[in-house]
Design an enzyme around this catalytic site. Structure first.
Site, PDB file in Angstrom:
ATOM      1  N   GLY A 185       0.819  -1.212   0.000  1.00 30.04           N
ATOM      2  CA  GLY A 185       0.000   0.000   0.000  1.00 30.04           C
ATOM      3  C   GLY A 185       0.851   1.259   0.000  1.00 30.04           C
ATOM      4  N   ALA A 186       0.234   2.393   0.406  1.00 29.98           N
ATOM      5  CA  ALA A 186       0.892   3.703   0.330  1.00 29.98           C
ATOM      6  C   ALA A 186       1.451   3.880  -1.094  1.00 29.98           C
ATOM      7  CB  ALA A 186       1.975   3.859   1.384  1.00 29.98           C
ATOM      8  N   HIS A 225       4.734   2.213  -7.861  1.00 32.37           N
ATOM      9  CA  HIS A 225       3.772   1.095  -7.904  1.00 32.37           C
ATOM     10  C   HIS A 225       2.914   1.174  -9.171  1.00 32.37           C
ATOM     11  CE1 HIS A 225       4.221   1.582  -3.382  1.00 32.37           C
ATOM     12  NE2 HIS A 225       4.519   0.309  -3.553  1.00 32.37           N
ATOM     13  N   GLN A 240      15.903  -7.815  -2.816  1.00 31.82           N
ATOM     14  CA  GLN A 240      14.597  -8.476  -2.629  1.00 31.82           C
ATOM     15  C   GLN A 240      14.233  -9.274  -3.888  1.00 31.82           C
ATOM     16  OE1 GLN A 240      10.817  -6.859  -0.800  1.00 31.82           O
ATOM     17  NE2 GLN A 240      10.346  -6.348  -2.919  1.00 31.82           N
ATOM     18  N   LEU A 293      11.539   6.624  -5.727  1.00 29.95           N
ATOM     19  CA  LEU A 293      10.250   6.712  -5.035  1.00 29.95           C
ATOM     20  C   LEU A 293      10.122   5.551  -4.053  1.00 29.95           C
ATOM     21  CD1 LEU A 293       7.697   7.849  -7.767  1.00 29.95           C
ATOM     22  CD2 LEU A 293       9.244   9.207  -6.339  1.00 29.95           C
ATOM     23  N   ARG A 307       8.180   5.297   2.058  1.00 29.25           N
ATOM     24  CA  ARG A 307       8.781   5.946   3.228  1.00 29.25           C
ATOM     25  C   ARG A 307       9.109   7.413   2.989  1.00 29.25           C
ATOM     26  NH1 ARG A 307      10.925   1.541   6.530  1.00 29.25           N
ATOM     27  NH2 ARG A 307      10.486  -0.336   5.378  1.00 29.25           N
TER      28      ARG A 307
HETATM   29  O1  PAF Z   1       8.372  -4.534  -1.888  1.00 30.51           O
HETATM   30  C1  PAF Z   1       7.352  -4.600  -1.164  1.00 30.51           C
HETATM   31  O2  PAF Z   1       6.505  -3.719  -1.126  1.00 30.51           O
HETATM   32  C2  PAF Z   1       7.162  -5.819  -0.267  1.00 30.51           C
HETATM   33  O3  PAF Z   1       8.373  -6.266   0.216  1.00 30.51           O
HETATM   34  C3  PAF Z   1       6.376  -6.945  -0.942  1.00 30.51           C
HETATM   35  C4  PAF Z   1       7.111  -7.512  -2.146  1.00 30.51           C
HETATM   36  C5  PAF Z   1       5.007  -6.434  -1.370  1.00 30.51           C
HETATM   37  C6  PAF Z   1       6.155  -8.097   0.033  1.00 30.51           C
HETATM   38  O4  PAF Z   1       5.443  -7.689   1.157  1.00 30.51           O
END
Ligand code: PAF
Length: 287
Positions: free
Chosen positions: A41-42, A47, A164, A195, A198
């Site tokens: 979210g946020a 995104h 990640q 972006l 946070r």
């Molecule tokens: O990158 C993120 O926002 C998070 O780490 C994810 C991949 C949605 C997992 O909670």
């Protein structure tokens, strides 16, 4: 959750658990390709760029919004994580064929949890793995369960979180999941700050201070042939330390194994983590 969006619109729907979503995908979207954009979210332009890409490449896009407690090694950070669900839904309502899933913890981690922990090896010990113990186990777990419950054809992740993405690739391989992983370029503001949800905690002065991050990464890229790797890092760190940000790490690593390098090669990436006041920021540049 406030019902600001009509739940019965065909191309934009909100689901609160996976069984409802799965039934909808099976019955009303049978045979269609599914792109998944997992988020906490946020939502911001970063995104939305993932949603746009997923939208072009798939018949239907599922956006999950779930602040995953398992990936926070710091409870204050979890509490402070911005939650802006109404604004998120409004931003997503611009898209057709987007399904939003806002599951609760019980739905993501049921008693009969399908996840078998994977071995993340060195990824769990270096850089983010070192400074945020348990973080990647939590990411691997939640993304695994999303893949298991939603069974997307493709899943989209921003490359700001470079390590990640490597973790998710490893988890997907080890868990034998058939999903195509798509890493998407980092979206930056006009000044070059990556972006991040946070960033909303930063005031104007702090936003300016953060420019040292992109400047340092650019310095590394531009001078990678001028210095050897030790001198290059020393110069970059000295430059960084003149700023008010507190550097946690600056490392040049192999983009797959994340092992430190003695020489820059074609698969090298420079990663930075730093605090601007209370806000922890990460960024990277491919060399
Ligand atoms: O990158 C993120 O926002 C998070 O780490 C994810 C991949 C949605 C997992 O909670």
């Amino acid at each position: 959750m406030s019902p600001i969006i009509p739940r019965k619109m065909d191309t934009f729907r909100t689901f609160y658990d996976f069984s409802e979503l799965k039934a909808y995908l099976k019955n009303e979207r049978a045979g269609q390709s599914i792109g998944l954009v997992p988020t906490m979210g946020a939502l911001h332009e970063g995104h939305l760029s993932l949603v746009k890409k997923a939208h072009v490449e798939n018949d239907v896009v599922v956006v999950t919004i779930f602040v995953n407690p398992k990936q926070f090694n710091n409870q204050t950070d979890l509490k402070k994580y911005p939650r802006t669900i109404e604004k998120d839904l409004e931003l997503l309502s611009e898209f057709k064929n987007v399904l939003i899933c806002t599951p609760n913890e019980r739905a993501v981690y049921p008693k009969n949890d399908p996840y078998k922990p994977v071995d993340l090896g060195r990824l769990n010990e270096v850089l983010e793995g070192k400074y945020r113990p348990g973080h990647f186990d939590g990411v691997a777990h939640v993304v695994h369960n999303f893949f298991h419950f939603i069974q997307p054809n493709r899943a989209y992740f921003g490359l700001k979180d470079y390590q990640q993405f490597a973790v998710i690739k490893k988890m997907t391989r080890q868990s034998n999941l058939k999903v195509e992983l798509v890493g998407c370029e980092t979206i930056r503001n006009k000044s070059g700050l990556a972006l991040s949800s946070r960033n909303q905690h930063l005031n104007n002065k702090e936003l300016e201070d953060t420019l040292v991050i992109i400047n340092t990464l650019n310095f590394i890229k531009e001078n990678q042939r001028k210095y050897n790797i030790v001198e290059l890092k020393e110069n970059a760190i000295a430059h960084f330390k003149k700023s008010p940000l507190i550097l946690e790490y600056l490392e040049i690593v192999d983009s797959e194994s994340f092992e430190k390098l003695e020489r820059i090669g074609p698969n090298s990436v420079c990663c930075i983590a730093a605090y601007c006041g209370e806000v922890r920021l990460i960024d990277n540049i491919a060399l």
